[in-house]
Motif scaffolding. Structure first.
Motif, mmCIF file in Angstrom:
data_model
loop_
_atom_site.group_PDB
_atom_site.id
_atom_site.type_symbol
_atom_site.label_atom_id
_atom_site.label_comp_id
_atom_site.label_asym_id
_atom_site.label_seq_id
_atom_site.Cartn_x
_atom_site.Cartn_y
_atom_site.Cartn_z
ATOM 1 N N LEU A 44 0.996 -1.249 -0.162
ATOM 2 C CA LEU A 44 -0.116 -0.045 0.060
ATOM 3 C C LEU A 44 0.821 1.376 -0.047
ATOM 4 N N VAL A 45 0.429 2.035 -0.850
ATOM 5 C CA VAL A 45 1.324 3.405 -1.000
ATOM 6 C C VAL A 45 0.499 4.563 -1.252
ATOM 7 N N GLN A 46 0.852 5.616 -0.962
ATOM 8 C CA GLN A 46 0.118 7.000 -1.211
ATOM 9 C C GLN A 46 0.512 7.494 -2.619
ATOM 10 N N PRO A 47 -0.962 8.148 -2.966
ATOM 11 C CA PRO A 47 -0.382 8.786 -4.492
ATOM 12 C C PRO A 47 0.790 9.551 -4.483
ATOM 13 N N TRP A 78 5.115 -18.149 -15.258
ATOM 14 C CA TRP A 78 4.217 -16.785 -14.774
ATOM 15 C C TRP A 78 4.544 -16.804 -13.074
ATOM 16 N N GLY A 79 4.511 -15.889 -12.789
ATOM 17 C CA GLY A 79 4.387 -15.655 -11.423
ATOM 18 C C GLY A 79 2.925 -15.873 -10.779
ATOM 19 N N GLN A 80 2.938 -15.671 -9.271
ATOM 20 C CA GLN A 80 1.690 -15.668 -8.624
ATOM 21 C C GLN A 80 1.105 -14.279 -8.456
ATOM 22 N N GLY A 81 1.650 -13.389 -8.513
ATOM 23 C CA GLY A 81 1.370 -11.846 -8.517
ATOM 24 C C GLY A 81 1.434 -11.276 -7.149
ATOM 25 N N THR A 82 1.691 -9.920 -7.190
ATOM 26 C CA THR A 82 1.687 -9.094 -5.900
ATOM 27 C C THR A 82 0.936 -7.801 -6.084
ATOM 28 N N GLN A 83 0.286 -7.630 -4.956
ATOM 29 C CA GLN A 83 -0.740 -6.737 -4.913
ATOM 30 C C GLN A 83 -0.158 -5.344 -4.763
ATOM 31 N N VAL A 84 -0.473 -4.397 -5.543
ATOM 32 C CA VAL A 84 -0.055 -3.013 -5.670
ATOM 33 C C VAL A 84 -1.401 -2.220 -5.251
ATOM 34 N N THR A 85 -1.489 -1.306 -4.316
ATOM 35 C CA THR A 85 -2.602 -0.662 -3.898
ATOM 36 C C THR A 85 -2.155 0.727 -3.843
ATOM 37 N N VAL A 86 -2.695 1.741 -4.601
ATOM 38 C CA VAL A 86 -2.242 3.087 -4.467
ATOM 39 C C VAL A 86 -3.608 4.020 -3.926
ATOM 40 N N LEU A 144 3.459 7.245 -8.447
ATOM 41 C CA LEU A 144 2.329 6.086 -8.404
ATOM 42 C C LEU A 144 0.916 6.822 -8.507
ATOM 43 N N LYS A 145 -0.032 6.386 -9.092
ATOM 44 C CA LYS A 145 -1.329 7.016 -9.270
ATOM 45 C C LYS A 145 -2.562 5.996 -8.792
ATOM 46 N N PRO A 146 -3.397 6.241 -8.447
ATOM 47 C CA PRO A 146 -4.748 5.294 -7.820
ATOM 48 C C PRO A 146 -5.184 4.424 -9.027
ATOM 49 N N ALA A 175 -3.377 -2.549 -8.822
ATOM 50 C CA ALA A 175 -3.619 -3.963 -9.547
ATOM 51 C C ALA A 175 -3.022 -4.745 -8.795
ATOM 52 N N VAL A 176 -3.059 -6.232 -9.465
ATOM 53 C CA VAL A 176 -2.098 -7.347 -9.090
ATOM 54 C C VAL A 176 -1.142 -7.329 -10.370
ATOM 55 N N TYR A 177 -0.011 -7.250 -9.840
ATOM 56 C CA TYR A 177 1.280 -7.118 -10.889
ATOM 57 C C TYR A 177 2.045 -8.515 -11.103
#
Length: 120
Positions: free
Chosen positions: A11-14, A110-118, A86-88, A92-94
């Motif tokens: 989780l990261v701020q805009p 393929w990887g399993q993915g990592t969540q990015v939340t802005v 980063l923008k809202p 996504a899942v990357y």
């Protein structure tokens, strides 16, 4: 086990930054181009960036140009995606994936993915 493992999401701020990693386990990335993709809820998968096996060629989606940078360290068997400003809408899942060359569309791993939340 032959696999790609993503890490570095969160989780990261805009306006903030994150660096994602895509590490190979059980095989070497040296001969593979690596692509980063993302999937947001309710949206289609989007190709974000790709880097050639040598690292000499990269490409980016228009939506991330100038903000994201892809790189690789073959000695560490890892590819990185540095994400700045980063923008809202980057939420996504990357995923990362290994293919022979960027753009072929035939992925061996393929990887399993990592969540990015802005979000603020």
């Amino acid at each position: 086990q032959l696999q790609l493992v993503e890490s570095g999401g969160g989780l990261v701020q805009p306006g903030g930054s994150l660096r994602l990693s895509c590490a190979a386990s059980g095989f070497t990335l040296d001969y593979y181009a690596i692509g980063w993709f993302r999937q947001a809820p309710g949206k289609e998968d989007e190709g974000v960036s790709c880097i050639s096996s040598s690292g000499g060629s990269t490409n980016y989606a228009d939506s991330v140009k100038g903000r994201f940078t892809i790189s690789r360290d073959n000695a560490k068997n890892t590819v990185y995606l540095q994400m700045n400003s980063l923008k809202p809408e980057d939420t996504a899942v990357y995923y990362c994936a290994a293919e022979g060359s960027c753009g072929i569309g035939e992925y061996d791993y393929w990887g399993q993915g990592t969540q990015v939340t802005v979000s603020s």
